[in-house]
Design an enzyme around this catalytic site. Structure first.
Site, short mmCIF file in Angstrom:
data_model
loop_
_atom_site.label_atom_id
_atom_site.label_comp_id
_atom_site.label_asym_id
_atom_site.label_seq_id
_atom_site.Cartn_x
_atom_site.Cartn_y
_atom_site.Cartn_z
N HIS A 241 0.84 -1.22 0.00
CA HIS A 241 0.00 0.00 0.00
C HIS A 241 0.87 1.26 0.00
O HIS A 241 0.45 2.30 0.49
CB HIS A 241 -0.95 0.02 1.20
CG HIS A 241 -1.80 -1.19 1.33
ND1 HIS A 241 -3.04 -1.32 0.73
CD2 HIS A 241 -1.59 -2.37 1.98
CE1 HIS A 241 -3.55 -2.50 1.02
NE2 HIS A 241 -2.70 -3.16 1.77
N SER B 272 14.73 19.33 -16.59
CA SER B 272 13.82 20.47 -16.60
C SER B 272 14.41 21.60 -17.43
O SER B 272 15.63 21.79 -17.47
CB SER B 272 13.58 20.97 -15.17
OG SER B 272 12.84 22.17 -15.17
N LYS C 6 18.00 19.39 -12.20
CA LYS C 6 16.97 18.38 -12.00
C LYS C 6 17.19 17.19 -12.93
O LYS C 6 17.50 17.36 -14.10
CB LYS C 6 15.58 18.97 -12.26
CG LYS C 6 14.44 18.10 -11.73
CD LYS C 6 13.11 18.84 -11.83
CE LYS C 6 12.01 18.10 -11.10
NZ LYS C 6 11.78 16.76 -11.62
N GLU D 59 9.76 6.36 -17.53
CA GLU D 59 8.59 7.12 -17.96
C GLU D 59 8.25 6.83 -19.42
O GLU D 59 7.09 6.66 -19.78
CB GLU D 59 8.85 8.62 -17.76
CG GLU D 59 8.83 9.06 -16.31
CD GLU D 59 9.16 10.53 -16.14
OE1 GLU D 59 9.46 11.20 -17.15
OE2 GLU D 59 9.12 11.02 -14.99
#
Length: 438
Positions: free
Chosen positions: A166, A296, A302, A309
């Site tokens: 969870h 970014s 970043k 992805e």
């Protein structure tokens, strides 16, 4: 201007169908060409086609099967549902080139399409192209991914981390155990694909228009399957029921479903990697994936998990492809399925997406993945769920109180357990040692 070798029927199809401006995949056209080569050989063996014509057709069709003349197949995926336009496209290109090479008058229908119908040729090409793509690209890519996972399991076998259910802290696991789950998913995907491929190798050829085999020799289908086996190095067999193979596409739907399972597995692995890599300060920070590019355009420094992805998006597309194939598969009305081209397009697209996704995960994410040992050990020592190991000694209720206090005070579980139980230091260390809990 590129010279065209197709004829009237193809030109009409190009004019009639411009819905997507996307032709059927090269793998499908190549499989279709190999089928034409096999048919020409078999028709000669049966005494139905002149030797010189057969050899001329075989040579041109084989050239197309090896990737030549790819620009001669412009017919849109979204065409007549039987794929007749693509079948005639192949017939016409082969007839033109074979006539030119041999000096003979080779007819697209009477010679190249002898003993065939679009209704059995196109489903056959679907099965052959899917089988070749599966065995030639997807299965090897899955094997490479499984091999990389095995290497990483061996390298990280001593690494213990906090398990999660969870998304919340749970009992510890070894990183190698976690990765073994991923590898098992991949191996099971391969087994599922292999099982379906047994049915992909059953071909509709020989059924012609409606499954009765009208206008072809009764031995034609089996002989063509054998010829394809010899030329392509795969074991192809004629279907045990032409009516089912022409009117329904259940095997293609099944295979697409197995591809969707592969997508589910790859998305699970990709999302685990994203979570484990999250941070590096405010996230889990358990691993570090290799920096591939700036993350970014506005935030300097970043870094994002770009490969997981990208793979997750590819997997989403495969799941969507399967929905299309499912709808198309039920469009078998009486003696013919009338969504064959879109089934072929989506199945082969899924195979390509998954093959490339496996290789990207293997080469650009997992192979250079690093473990943040300090972060793993720090979190593990403070994990109150370790108190589960004391259940048999102190009971569930007492363990709950210890865990709650450890959460509240943000202290190591062993310190709280020492204060709240009569277990000595040695016994507590033994019971709460993460290495003994995995």
């Amino acid at each position: 201007m590129t010279q065209t070798y197709y004829q009237k029927q193809t030109a009409l199809a190009v004019d009639n169908f411009s819905i997507s401006n996307t032709p059927l995949p090269p793998q499908f056209i190549q499989a279709l060409a190999y089928i034409k080569a096999a048919c020409a050989t078999v028709n000669h063996e049966l005494g139905l086609l002149d030797k010189d014509k057969s050899e001329a057709i075989w040579q041109v069709a084989t050239d197309i099967g090896q990737g030549e003349y790819a620009d001669q197949f412009p017919v849109d995926v979204f065409q007549t549902g039987s794929g007749t336009s693509t079948n005639m496209n192949a017939n016409e290109v082969i007839a033109t080139l074979a006539s030119k090479a041999s000096g003979l008058d080779i007819h697209p229908n009477d010679d190249v399409n002898m003993g065939q119908s679009s209704n059995d040729v196109i489903p056959t090409a679907l099965h052959v192209s899917a089988q070749l793509a599966s065995s030639g690209t997807l299965q090897p890519a899955l094997t490479r991914l499984a091999d990389v996972l095995k290497e990483k399991m061996e390298a990280f076998d001593a690494v213990i981390k906090t398990g999660r259910t969870h998304l919340m802290d749970a009992m510890p696991v070894k990183l190698s155990q976690e990765m073994s789950g991923w590898r098992s998913q991949i191996l099971h995907c391969q087994q599922r694909l292999e099982d379906t491929q047994k049915r992909l190798c059953r071909l509709a050829i020989g059924g012609t228009a409606v499954g009765t085999g009208i206008n072809t020799h009764p031995e034609f289908g089996a002989r063509v399957a054998n010829a394809l086996s010899q030329q392509l190095g795969q074991t192809f067999l004629v279907t045990d029921n032409h009516f089912a193979s022409i009117s329904a596409q259940d095997t293609a739907v099944e295979y697409s479903g197995q591809l969707s399972v592969v997508a589910v597995a790859l998305m699970k692995i990709s999302n685990d990697l994203r979570w484990m890599n999250s941070g590096p300060l405010a996230g889990l920070g358990e691993i570090a994936l290799t920096k591939l590019q700036a993350g970014s355009s506005i935030m300097p420094g970043k870094v994002n998990p770009v490969i997981p992805e990208a793979v997750a998006m590819a997997c989403a597309q495969v799941m969507g492809n399967h929905t299309t194939v499912t709808v198309a598969g039920q469009s078998g009305n009486f003696q013919l399925n009338v969504m064959l081209p879109v089934i072929a397009q989506n199945v082969l697209s899924s195979v390509s997406l998954l093959s490339n996704s496996c290789d990207h995960l293997s080469e650009k994410a997992l192979s250079d993945m690093q473990v943040n040992h300090d972060k793993l050990e720090e979190v593990l020592a403070k994990n109150p769920i370790l108190v589960t190991a004391l259940n048999q000694k102190i009971g569930y209720e007492a363990g709950t109180k210890i865990a709650q206090r450890a959460y509240e005070e943000k202290r190591d579980i062993i310190d709280i357990a020492r204060e709240m139980t009569d277990l000595d230091e040695k016994e507590l260390k033994g019971l709460l040692d993460p290495a003994k809990l995995v």
